[in-house]
Design a protein around this motif. Structure first.
Motif, PDB file in Angstrom:
ATOM      1  N   LEU A  60       9.984  -0.106  -7.928  1.00  0.00           N
ATOM      2  CA  LEU A  60       9.824   1.305  -7.908  1.00  0.00           C
ATOM      3  C   LEU A  60       9.216   2.127  -6.941  1.00  0.00           C
ATOM      4  CD1 LEU A  60       9.089   1.836 -11.705  1.00  0.00           C
ATOM      5  CD2 LEU A  60      11.203   1.995 -10.732  1.00  0.00           C
ATOM      6  N   HIS A  61       8.029   1.243  -6.114  1.00  0.00           N
ATOM      7  CA  HIS A  61       7.428   1.808  -5.074  1.00  0.00           C
ATOM      8  C   HIS A  61       8.141   1.373  -3.774  1.00  0.00           C
ATOM      9  CE1 HIS A  61       4.448   2.245  -8.206  1.00  0.00           C
ATOM     10  NE2 HIS A  61       3.866   3.324  -7.281  1.00  0.00           N
ATOM     11  N   SER A  62       9.420   0.875  -3.715  1.00  0.00           N
ATOM     12  CA  SER A  62       9.838   0.350  -2.251  1.00  0.00           C
ATOM     13  C   SER A  62      10.705   1.879  -1.808  1.00  0.00           C
ATOM     14  CB  SER A  62      10.983  -0.812  -2.734  1.00  0.00           C
ATOM     15  OG  SER A  62      12.032  -0.183  -3.525  1.00  0.00           O
ATOM     16  N   GLY A  63      10.933   1.432  -0.484  1.00  0.00           N
ATOM     17  CA  GLY A  63      11.329   2.529   0.511  1.00  0.00           C
ATOM     18  C   GLY A  63      12.676   3.258  -0.309  1.00  0.00           C
ATOM     19  N   HIS A 162      -7.159   3.146  -5.565  1.00  0.00           N
ATOM     20  CA  HIS A 162      -7.200   4.342  -5.556  1.00  0.00           C
ATOM     21  C   HIS A 162      -6.885   5.051  -3.811  1.00  0.00           C
ATOM     22  CE1 HIS A 162     -10.026   5.180  -8.913  1.00  0.00           C
ATOM     23  NE2 HIS A 162      -8.905   4.903  -9.415  1.00  0.00           N
ATOM     24  N   ALA A 163      -7.651   3.989  -3.133  1.00  0.00           N
ATOM     25  CA  ALA A 163      -7.584   4.689  -1.548  1.00  0.00           C
ATOM     26  C   ALA A 163      -6.008   4.459  -1.188  1.00  0.00           C
ATOM     27  CB  ALA A 163      -8.330   3.379  -0.766  1.00  0.00           C
ATOM     28  N   ASN A 164      -5.016   3.767  -1.880  1.00  0.00           N
ATOM     29  CA  ASN A 164      -3.951   3.770  -1.519  1.00  0.00           C
ATOM     30  C   ASN A 164      -2.751   4.030  -2.803  1.00  0.00           C
ATOM     31  OD1 ASN A 164      -1.252   3.594  -0.199  1.00  0.00           O
ATOM     32  ND2 ASN A 164      -1.456   1.510   0.338  1.00  0.00           N
ATOM     33  N   LYS A 165      -2.390   5.206  -2.909  1.00  0.00           N
ATOM     34  CA  LYS A 165      -1.812   5.684  -4.023  1.00  0.00           C
ATOM     35  C   LYS A 165      -0.285   4.946  -3.954  1.00  0.00           C
ATOM     36  CE  LYS A 165      -5.215   7.915  -5.818  1.00  0.00           C
ATOM     37  NZ  LYS A 165      -5.561   8.955  -5.322  1.00  0.00           N
ATOM     38  N   HIS A 166       0.066   4.835  -2.886  1.00  0.00           N
ATOM     39  CA  HIS A 166       1.365   4.084  -2.691  1.00  0.00           C
ATOM     40  C   HIS A 166       1.400   2.673  -3.302  1.00  0.00           C
ATOM     41  CE1 HIS A 166       3.220   7.588  -1.220  1.00  0.00           C
ATOM     42  NE2 HIS A 166       2.088   7.933  -0.463  1.00  0.00           N
ATOM     43  N   GLN A 167       0.303   2.023  -3.326  1.00  0.00           N
ATOM     44  CA  GLN A 167       0.422   0.626  -3.994  1.00  0.00           C
ATOM     45  C   GLN A 167       0.812   0.512  -5.356  1.00  0.00           C
ATOM     46  OE1 GLN A 167      -0.568  -2.496  -2.694  1.00  0.00           O
ATOM     47  NE2 GLN A 167       0.055  -1.537  -0.782  1.00  0.00           N
ATOM     48  N   PRO A 168       1.865  -0.233  -5.560  1.00  0.00           N
ATOM     49  CA  PRO A 168       2.208  -0.301  -6.936  1.00  0.00           C
ATOM     50  C   PRO A 168       1.080  -0.966  -7.674  1.00  0.00           C
ATOM     51  CG  PRO A 168       3.099  -2.032  -5.877  1.00  0.00           C
ATOM     52  CD  PRO A 168       2.580  -1.184  -4.828  1.00  0.00           C
ATOM     53  N   ILE A 169       0.824  -0.528  -8.866  1.00  0.00           N
ATOM     54  CA  ILE A 169      -0.098  -1.203 -10.071  1.00  0.00           C
ATOM     55  C   ILE A 169       0.183  -2.381 -10.534  1.00  0.00           C
ATOM     56  CG2 ILE A 169       0.769  -0.192 -12.406  1.00  0.00           C
ATOM     57  CD1 ILE A 169      -2.170   0.914 -12.652  1.00  0.00           C
ATOM     58  N   THR A 170      -0.579  -3.387 -10.569  1.00  0.00           N
ATOM     59  CA  THR A 170      -0.426  -4.775 -10.878  1.00  0.00           C
ATOM     60  C   THR A 170      -0.391  -4.941 -12.400  1.00  0.00           C
ATOM     61  OG1 THR A 170      -2.624  -5.570 -10.531  1.00  0.00           O
ATOM     62  CG2 THR A 170      -0.902  -5.836  -8.714  1.00  0.00           C
ATOM     63  N   ARG A 171      -0.213  -5.878 -13.007  1.00  0.00           N
ATOM     64  CA  ARG A 171      -0.086  -6.194 -14.506  1.00  0.00           C
ATOM     65  C   ARG A 171      -1.537  -6.351 -14.647  1.00  0.00           C
ATOM     66  NH1 ARG A 171      -0.522 -11.028 -17.581  1.00  0.00           N
ATOM     67  NH2 ARG A 171       0.475 -10.911 -19.582  1.00  0.00           N
TER      68      ARG A 171
END
Lengths: 263, 271
Positions: A60-63, A162-171
């Protein structure tokens, strides 16, 4: 201002039925989103140490998906905004239609206990869902709220996210967030209230859009209750389940018989 | 719609031998309001010797007879045919439009439905679009104005055609007839938590939309009637179905879905 009149007419309509139809359409589209959201969440249950869920989040966060997700987010915001705005407007109109209330009022319906009161509290349940959604977005979309009750290394990890909002959230991150006492409580209540909102909302949307048939409507009312339970309980499971699942960083469980050393 | 005050002159004295069987002593809490602009209040009255064979309106007649004998103003309430077909009568009885029975008008409600020493709260229909004229009488001319915007067939359909010349499916004829049984009493508005007139308007739209004679004006009719409904200040429908339960002739909310369908279709195809 006249240039935007068409937009206002599109959103607001020019009749009570038109406004209700807009509430119905936006509601049904959001129901579609709930189904896809729940389906995605179910990946949390998969026993592969979060690989499926993490891959789904990465996808979902991929380009190639970035524009689609951004569009979907704007679309959902518009759906929710129009739904809520028109619900407030129609509630105001409906309240104004009876300036003097009755000294005594009783229903003549023999509805079930579940279905009967749901339609009387649609605005209230909707506002509760809205409040829950704000916290949910703060937690998972914007990651603006730390979890201070967690051990330092966990807070650091969340802050790093938080620092990088584009990082997907992990399980693992998701489960840690769900373990937050405020999150757990509000999510549990919010999801169940959402389900109660849908008991009436799902069926009502079809009726508003003109669908009513003696053969199918009783089944649709039943389906509405089933759908509400699946969505409400389905989402409510996660904040409960998060407390019982083991994730990296948890203290290892005491081996069986460990307490037996106490005389 | 005229505001009629009950005439007690033709009635037997309460408790006389004209009514055999048990009698009731009741406490009535009735909304009294001098006129539209005066404030109203619930006033308490005691009535005794009410036969269980009486209709609800006959019980009010008995009360009015007592009030007249005491030189007090009788309670004003609407009524006409007293056969359940004209739609004139209608009050909230213990918070229910036309009282506790299903598919029953106030005039057809009988006192055997109540028990001795019951307290009965009687109020007028409450809606911004139905202002109180006096006591239990409300002005329902908003319904008339909705009808004047499209509740008719204005084209010349000629004299009665041969029965088989205009084919109408049996199901359509049945549904149109069911919708046409609406007596316009206003119980749907009174019972709806939003004071919505959707059931009334939907019945009037349906009875014509289902028949070939209504087809030429179908698109214009529904838009004009809904616009007038909104203009009168009725609330919107939130599908609580209380109107269907309160309707004395059993008009179904299926008609509201048809109204919505007709309206949305009309909006889409209007040029």
């Amino acid at each position: 201002m006249n240039g935007l009149k068409w937009l206002w007419t599109l959103i607001y309509g020019d009749s009570s039925i038109g406004r209700k139809a807009r509430i119905a359409i936006t509601g049904l589209l959001m129901c579609g989103f709930l189904v896809s959201h729940l389906a995605g969440n179910l990946l949390l249950f998969k026993g592969d140490d979060g690989e499926s869920y993490n891959n789904y989040a990465k996808f979902l966060h991929s380009g190639e998906m970035e524009a689609v997700v951004a569009g979907a987010e704007v679309g959902l915001l518009v759906l929710f905004g129009v739904h809520l705005l028109l619900a407030l407007v129609t509630t105001r109109e409906n309240t104004a239609a009876r300036p003097t209330g009755y000294a005594m009022k009783q229903s003549k319906q023999g509805d079930s206990m579940l279905a009967a009161p749901a339609y009387n509290v649609m605005l209230l349940t909707g506002v509760v869902v809205f409040a829950f959604l704000v916290l949910h977005l703060v937690d998972f979309r914007f990651r603006a709220r730390g979890s201070s009750h967690e051990p330092a290394h966990v807070v650091e990890k969340v802050d790093a996210a938080h620092a990088n909002k584009h990082q997907p959230i992990t399980r693992t991150d998701a489960i840690r967030l769900l373990r937050d006492p405020l999150t757990s409580g509000v999510y549990l209540v919010g999801c169940l209230v959402l389900g109660y909102h849908l008991v009436h909302g799902f069926y009502s949307a079809f009726q508003t859009l003109g669908f009513n048939h003696p053969r199918y409507t009783p089944k649709l009312r039943l389906l509405s209750i089933v759908f509400a339970i699946v969505i409400g309980v389905g989402f409510a499971i996660f904040p409960v389940w998060a407390h019982f699942v083991t994730i990296p960083g948890d203290a290892p469980a005491a081996p069986p018989g460990a307490t037996a050393t106490t005389p | 719609m005229s505001a009629a005050t009950s005439s007690p002159t033709a009635l037997k004295t309460p408790g006389s031998d004209s009514h055999s069987g048990p009698t009731l002593s009741l406490t009535l809490k009735i909304w009294r309001q001098k006129d539209t602009n005066s404030p109203g209040e619930l006033k308490t009255y005691e009535v005794k010797g009410i036969s269980t064979h009486m209709s609800f309106l006959e019980m009010l007649d008995v009360l009015n007879e007592q009030l007249v004998q005491k030189n007090e103003e009788p309670v004003a309430f609407d009524h006409d045919c007293r056969e359940g077909i004209c739609g004139m009568c209608g009050v909230m009885i213990n918070g229910q439009a036309h009282g506790p029975d299903l598919t029953t008008t106030t005039c057809q409600l009988h006192m055997r439905k109540f028990r001795d020493h019951d307290t009965i709260v009687i109020e007028p229909w409450r809606a911004k679009a139905f202002p109180v004229i006096k006591d239990l009488v409300v002005d329902r001319s908003a319904f008339d104005r909705i009808i004047t915007t499209g509740g008719y067939v204005s084209i010349n359909v000629g004299s009665a055609p041969d029965g088989n010349a205009v084919p109408v499916p049996k199901e359509n004829a049945d549904q149109a007839f069911d919708a046409a049984t609406c007596i316009g009493c206003g119980a749907c508005v009174a019972s709806c938590k939003n004071a919505s007139a959707s059931l009334f308007v939907s019945a009037k739209v349906s009875q014509l939309a289902l028949l070939p004679q209504g087809e030429p004006e179908r698109v214009r009719r529904v838009q004009r009637m809904v616009a007038q409904m909104d203009k009168e200040g009725f609330g919107g429908c939130t599908n609580t179905n209380e109107c269907e339960a309160a309707c004395p002739v059993g008009i179904k909310v299926e008609n509201i879905a048809r109204l919505n369908r007709e309206f949305l279709r009309a909006k889409m195809i209007t040029r």
